[in-house]
Write a protein that holds these residues in place. Structure first.
Motif, PDB file in Angstrom:
ATOM      1  N   ASP A 136       0.713  -1.221  -0.109  1.00  0.00           N
ATOM      2  CA  ASP A 136      -0.069  -0.117  -0.153  1.00  0.00           C
ATOM      3  C   ASP A 136       0.831   1.409  -0.007  1.00  0.00           C
ATOM      4  N   ALA A 137       0.293   2.261  -0.668  1.00  0.00           N
ATOM      5  CA  ALA A 137       1.137   3.417  -0.691  1.00  0.00           C
ATOM      6  C   ALA A 137       0.909   4.099   0.454  1.00  0.00           C
ATOM      7  N   HIS A 138      -0.197   3.882   1.336  1.00  0.00           N
ATOM      8  CA  HIS A 138      -0.484   4.472   2.412  1.00  0.00           C
ATOM      9  C   HIS A 138      -0.425   3.571   3.707  1.00  0.00           C
ATOM     10  N   ASP A 222      -3.276  -2.947  -2.187  1.00  0.00           N
ATOM     11  CA  ASP A 222      -3.928  -2.017  -2.539  1.00  0.00           C
ATOM     12  C   ASP A 222      -3.402  -1.387  -3.826  1.00  0.00           C
ATOM     13  N   ASP A 224      -3.035   0.990  -5.376  1.00  0.00           N
ATOM     14  CA  ASP A 224      -2.289   2.128  -5.443  1.00  0.00           C
ATOM     15  C   ASP A 224      -0.748   2.227  -4.867  1.00  0.00           C
TER      16      ASP A 224
HETATM   17 MN   LIG Z   1      -3.902   3.068  -0.174  1.00  0.00          MN
END
Ligand SMILES: [Mn+2]
Length: 294
Positions: A136-138, A222, A224
């Motif tokens: 995940d980027a986050h 995710d 992203d």
């Molecule tokens: Mn994300």
């Protein structure tokens, strides 16, 4: 006869993942769509991803070079989409948890295709894995997001870590956080590999992080985590991400670990040109091959 939770809370779409016509009973890997995006805060529309990705998995060549396996050799079934309750995240997650639980009682490996990332909170718990690997980027480790909202796509990992040891979670590809959640993640001992660390240490950072993992794992992707150049159609695009090849090298590095379940989330078809759906399909294919070999 009383219907099972699966019969009660899933609907069968006209197409199926990887063109599979197998029945759940005759399969080892079972895919469930999660067409839910009620807490999405930026670009909404990931509710359309299960059917869009289904279509792309039918167009993809089902051979995985790295693992020398064809998807038609894998006993995989499409259980259809979860009947969600838009706007009621708690009820929808409870329902997903019940469906995954029933499939786990039948000893299936459960794959959930989102939809928003909140699904992992429920699917992971029902899969009862010993470890969690998140791409995940986050960090999704905020306490509330937006203000006053404790259950959302940006808080699910924080909620999950209230009943699961954060040191048994590895988040990879992180590059978009707020200072508070970063501080909190460090304080609680969450394992994470930022993009900065990846650029400095390469795949070794990940190999080191998973070397201590024992038992079974759950994998959450995710989409992203990929650079928007590769996957433009996601709910919250963040620059400076992985190429698909870099992400898949991480996935292949999981070979040898027992996979209890996995998911692919946050593709947002209204903003996609086909690239995010194609990438998500390839990620699903390789994870399915890996899970079957595990
Ligand atoms: Mn994300």
């Amino acid at each position: 006869m009383t219907p099972s939770v699966l019969e009660l809370f899933t609907v069968k779409p006209p197409e199926s993942f990887f063109e599979s016509s197998r029945r759940v009973e005759d399969s080892k890997i079972v895919v469930v769509g999660f067409p839910y995006d009620s807490t999405s805060s930026f670009r909404v529309g990931s509710r359309y991803a299960p059917s869009a990705i289904r279509r792309y998995t039918c167009g993809l060549e089902g051979y995985c070079w790295e693992l020398d396996l064809e998807v038609s050799e894998i006993p995989i079934a499409d259980a259809g989409d979860l009947v969600v309750v838009h706007g009621d995240t708690a009820k929808t997650l409870k329902r997903l948890g019940d469906v995954v639980e029933e499939l786990k009682s039948m000893e299936k490996v459960v794959t959930t295709v989102g939809g928003e990332h909140t699904l992992t909170l429920s699917a992971f718990k029902s899969c009862r894995a010993d470890g969690l690997v998140v791409f995940d980027a986050h960090m999704d480790f905020r306490d509330e997001y937006p203000c006053g909202q404790r259950l959302s796509h940006a808080t699910w990992l924080k909620r999950l870590c209230e009943s699961f040891d954060p040191s048994k979670v590895v988040v990879v590809g992180v590059r978009a956080v707020c200072k508070d959640e970063l501080r909190e993640a460090k304080r609680l001992g969450l394992t994470f590999i930022s993009m900065k660390e990846y650029r400095e240490r390469g795949l070794k950072a990940f190999r080191d992080a998973i070397s201590s993992m024992k038992g079974s794992i759950y994998v959450s992707v995710d989409v992203d985590v990929l650079d928007p150049a590769y996957a433009p159609g996601v709910s919250n695009p963040e620059p400076l991400g992985f190429t698909l090849a870099e992400l898949l090298e991480h996935v292949w590095a999981l070979r040898g670990l027992k996979i209890a379940g996995f998911d692919v989330v946050e593709v947002c078809p209204p903003y996609d040109n086909g690239c995010a759906c194609a990438c998500a399909s390839k990620i699903l294919l390789d994870l399915a091959c890996l899970a079957w070999l595990s």
